[in-house]
Design a protein around this motif. Structure first.
Motif, PDB file in Angstrom:
ATOM      1  N   LEU A   4       0.840  -1.196   0.000  1.00 55.64           N
ATOM      2  CA  LEU A   4       0.000   0.000   0.000  1.00 55.64           C
ATOM      3  C   LEU A   4       0.872   1.241   0.000  1.00 55.64           C
ATOM      4  O   LEU A   4       1.922   1.269   0.636  1.00 55.64           O
ATOM      5  CB  LEU A   4      -0.912   0.011   1.238  1.00 55.64           C
ATOM      6  CG  LEU A   4      -1.906  -1.142   1.375  1.00 55.64           C
ATOM      7  CD1 LEU A   4      -2.688  -1.005   2.685  1.00 55.64           C
ATOM      8  CD2 LEU A   4      -2.861  -1.206   0.201  1.00 55.64           C
ATOM      9  N   THR A   5       0.428   2.256  -0.693  1.00 53.33           N
ATOM     10  CA  THR A   5       1.140   3.533  -0.677  1.00 53.33           C
ATOM     11  C   THR A   5       0.824   4.273   0.619  1.00 53.33           C
ATOM     12  O   THR A   5      -0.122   3.930   1.343  1.00 53.33           O
ATOM     13  CB  THR A   5       0.714   4.400  -1.867  1.00 53.33           C
ATOM     14  OG1 THR A   5      -0.666   4.764  -1.715  1.00 53.33           O
ATOM     15  CG2 THR A   5       0.916   3.658  -3.183  1.00 53.33           C
ATOM     16  N   GLN A   8      -2.692   5.438   0.530  1.00 55.15           N
ATOM     17  CA  GLN A   8      -3.678   4.391   0.803  1.00 55.15           C
ATOM     18  C   GLN A   8      -3.769   4.077   2.290  1.00 55.15           C
ATOM     19  O   GLN A   8      -4.859   3.838   2.823  1.00 55.15           O
ATOM     20  CB  GLN A   8      -3.318   3.133   0.006  1.00 55.15           C
ATOM     21  CG  GLN A   8      -3.524   3.290  -1.482  1.00 55.15           C
ATOM     22  CD  GLN A   8      -2.887   2.170  -2.278  1.00 55.15           C
ATOM     23  OE1 GLN A   8      -1.896   1.569  -1.861  1.00 55.15           O
ATOM     24  NE2 GLN A   8      -3.445   1.890  -3.437  1.00 55.15           N
ATOM     25  N   GLU A  11      -5.758   6.871   3.743  1.00 55.62           N
ATOM     26  CA  GLU A  11      -7.155   6.795   3.310  1.00 55.62           C
ATOM     27  C   GLU A  11      -7.904   5.699   4.052  1.00 55.62           C
ATOM     28  O   GLU A  11      -9.044   5.895   4.494  1.00 55.62           O
ATOM     29  CB  GLU A  11      -7.212   6.551   1.798  1.00 55.62           C
ATOM     30  CG  GLU A  11      -8.628   6.561   1.229  1.00 55.62           C
ATOM     31  CD  GLU A  11      -8.636   6.384  -0.275  1.00 55.62           C
ATOM     32  OE1 GLU A  11      -9.739   6.359  -0.857  1.00 55.62           O
ATOM     33  OE2 GLU A  11      -7.556   6.268  -0.878  1.00 55.62           O
ATOM     34  N   ASN A  12      -7.278   4.534   4.214  1.00 57.09           N
ATOM     35  CA  ASN A  12      -7.922   3.441   4.947  1.00 57.09           C
ATOM     36  C   ASN A  12      -8.159   3.819   6.404  1.00 57.09           C
ATOM     37  O   ASN A  12      -9.196   3.486   6.984  1.00 57.09           O
ATOM     38  CB  ASN A  12      -7.068   2.173   4.863  1.00 57.09           C
ATOM     39  CG  ASN A  12      -7.147   1.501   3.510  1.00 57.09           C
ATOM     40  OD1 ASN A  12      -8.042   1.790   2.710  1.00 57.09           O
ATOM     41  ND2 ASN A  12      -6.209   0.611   3.234  1.00 57.09           N
ATOM     42  N   GLU A  64      -7.073  -2.652   6.449  1.00 55.95           N
ATOM     43  CA  GLU A  64      -7.784  -3.023   5.227  1.00 55.95           C
ATOM     44  C   GLU A  64      -8.682  -4.227   5.474  1.00 55.95           C
ATOM     45  O   GLU A  64      -9.822  -4.283   4.988  1.00 55.95           O
ATOM     46  CB  GLU A  64      -6.792  -3.333   4.104  1.00 55.95           C
ATOM     47  CG  GLU A  64      -7.468  -3.646   2.778  1.00 55.95           C
ATOM     48  CD  GLU A  64      -6.477  -3.918   1.674  1.00 55.95           C
ATOM     49  OE1 GLU A  64      -6.119  -2.967   0.958  1.00 55.95           O
ATOM     50  OE2 GLU A  64      -6.062  -5.093   1.539  1.00 55.95           O
ATOM     51  N   PRO A 219       1.670  -1.652  -6.268  1.00 56.07           N
ATOM     52  CA  PRO A 219       0.622  -1.055  -5.441  1.00 56.07           C
ATOM     53  C   PRO A 219      -0.660  -0.896  -6.242  1.00 56.07           C
ATOM     54  O   PRO A 219      -0.634  -0.625  -7.435  1.00 56.07           O
ATOM     55  CB  PRO A 219       1.198   0.304  -5.040  1.00 56.07           C
ATOM     56  CG  PRO A 219       2.678   0.140  -5.191  1.00 56.07           C
ATOM     57  CD  PRO A 219       2.867  -0.798  -6.347  1.00 56.07           C
ATOM     58  N   ASN A 221      -4.660   0.851  -6.532  1.00 59.19           N
ATOM     59  CA  ASN A 221      -5.447   2.018  -6.134  1.00 59.19           C
ATOM     60  C   ASN A 221      -4.533   3.170  -5.711  1.00 59.19           C
ATOM     61  O   ASN A 221      -4.345   3.433  -4.537  1.00 59.19           O
ATOM     62  CB  ASN A 221      -6.404   1.644  -4.994  1.00 59.19           C
ATOM     63  CG  ASN A 221      -7.282   2.820  -4.603  1.00 59.19           C
ATOM     64  OD1 ASN A 221      -7.433   3.776  -5.361  1.00 59.19           O
ATOM     65  ND2 ASN A 221      -7.857   2.736  -3.419  1.00 59.19           N
ATOM     66  N   THR A 222      -3.973   3.849  -6.668  1.00 56.26           N
ATOM     67  CA  THR A 222      -2.958   4.859  -6.375  1.00 56.26           C
ATOM     68  C   THR A 222      -3.530   6.235  -6.052  1.00 56.26           C
ATOM     69  O   THR A 222      -2.846   7.245  -6.159  1.00 56.26           O
ATOM     70  CB  THR A 222      -1.997   5.002  -7.582  1.00 56.26           C
ATOM     71  OG1 THR A 222      -2.781   5.315  -8.754  1.00 56.26           O
ATOM     72  CG2 THR A 222      -1.224   3.725  -7.806  1.00 56.26           C
ATOM     73  N   LYS A 223      -4.783   6.287  -5.637  1.00 53.24           N
ATOM     74  CA  LYS A 223      -5.396   7.558  -5.255  1.00 53.24           C
ATOM     75  C   LYS A 223      -4.651   8.174  -4.069  1.00 53.24           C
ATOM     76  O   LYS A 223      -4.345   7.498  -3.097  1.00 53.24           O
ATOM     77  CB  LYS A 223      -6.857   7.322  -4.885  1.00 53.24           C
ATOM     78  CG  LYS A 223      -7.577   8.578  -4.421  1.00 53.24           C
ATOM     79  CD  LYS A 223      -9.017   8.249  -4.048  1.00 53.24           C
ATOM     80  CE  LYS A 223      -9.731   9.470  -3.516  1.00 53.24           C
ATOM     81  NZ  LYS A 223     -11.113   9.176  -3.103  1.00 53.24           N
TER      82      LYS A 223
END
Length: 247
Positions: A4-5, A8, A11-12, A64, A219, A221-223
């Protein structure tokens, strides 16, 4: 193995805190937020398991996993409902609470992580044992330690919630046999909630495992956050991430 970045991870974590704010109220919400703030620096990076062929064995895997099991439990609740099962003898709050804390013990105790990096490169490379259990901790099952942690923060729970936490692993935990394998009608589970949670946990862990096998170290979902304050949070988080896991 999936990774995960920093964005991420943040965000989680934000989604987890939003889940608390949206689901709970009054004193219980306050105490839950206090508990999660206490564990934030550790929980945000905690894996969900110790071996790469299990599920979510990577930094951030725990949070997650919790978000995923809540999502699946709500979905299975609807499946049971439309097929005629009794699902009106527990609340959505109870369902979410038990899902959120079924693996809380994997975070460790109040001061120490449960999973720590494996120093053996051979075991990491040849057996996929990325983490080991912290030998300094008292042995407890994840549900039992989770219930103990909740007690330390004065967070009360219903009987449905306690049973839901304890039985999340189903028959994989020998201690659950007396709850799930019985011959007396009076001894049978009073609600289907624990069964739904176990079903959700099984689905979640399998799907997470399959997704992990497909990522090829890329990785997903690079949002990333857009505002300056959010980007500053991500930069600080990335610095801490690099410090902890660069080696």
């Amino acid at each position: 193995m999936k990774s995960l970045t920093a964005g991420q991870l943040q965000e989680n974590w934000d989604d987890l805190i939003k889940l608390i704010n949206d689901t709970f109220s009054n004193e219980r919400k306050v105490k839950l937020l206090q508990m999660y703030e206490h564990f934030k620096d550790r929980m945000m990076f905690a894996p969900a398991s110790s071996q790469e062929h299990f599920h979510n064995c990577f930094p951030g895997g725990y949070v997650e996993h919790i978000l995923n099991i809540v999502k699946f439990a709500k979905a299975f609740h609807k499946v049971w409902a439309v097929n005629g099962a009794v699902v009106d003898d527990y609340t959505e709050e109870e369902l979410v609470f038990a899902c959120m804390h079924h693996d809380l013990g994997k975070v460790g105790d109040l001061e120490n992580d449960h999973y720590i990096p494996n120093d053996s490169e051979w075991h990491r490379k040849n057996q996929g044992k990325i983490y080991i259990s912290n030998p300094d901790l008292h042995f407890m099952t994840a549900p039992d330690r989770g219930i103990w942690i909740l007690n330390q923060f004065g967070i009360r729970m219903t009987q449905n919630e306690m049973i839901g936490i304890k039985l999340a692993d189903g028959m994989y935990d020998d201690g659950n046999i007396q709850y799930l394998k019985n011959w007396s009608p009076a001894a049978k589970l009073k609600t289907n909630m624990a069964l739904i949670i176990h079903q959700a946990d099984m689905a979640t862990t399998r799907i997470e495992y399959e997704q992990n096998q497909k990522t090829d170290n890329k990785p997903v979902n690079t949002k990333v956050p857009k505002t300056k304050d959010e980007q500053k949070q991500v930069d600080n988080l990335k610095s801490k991430f690099d410090e902890l896991f660069a080696n």
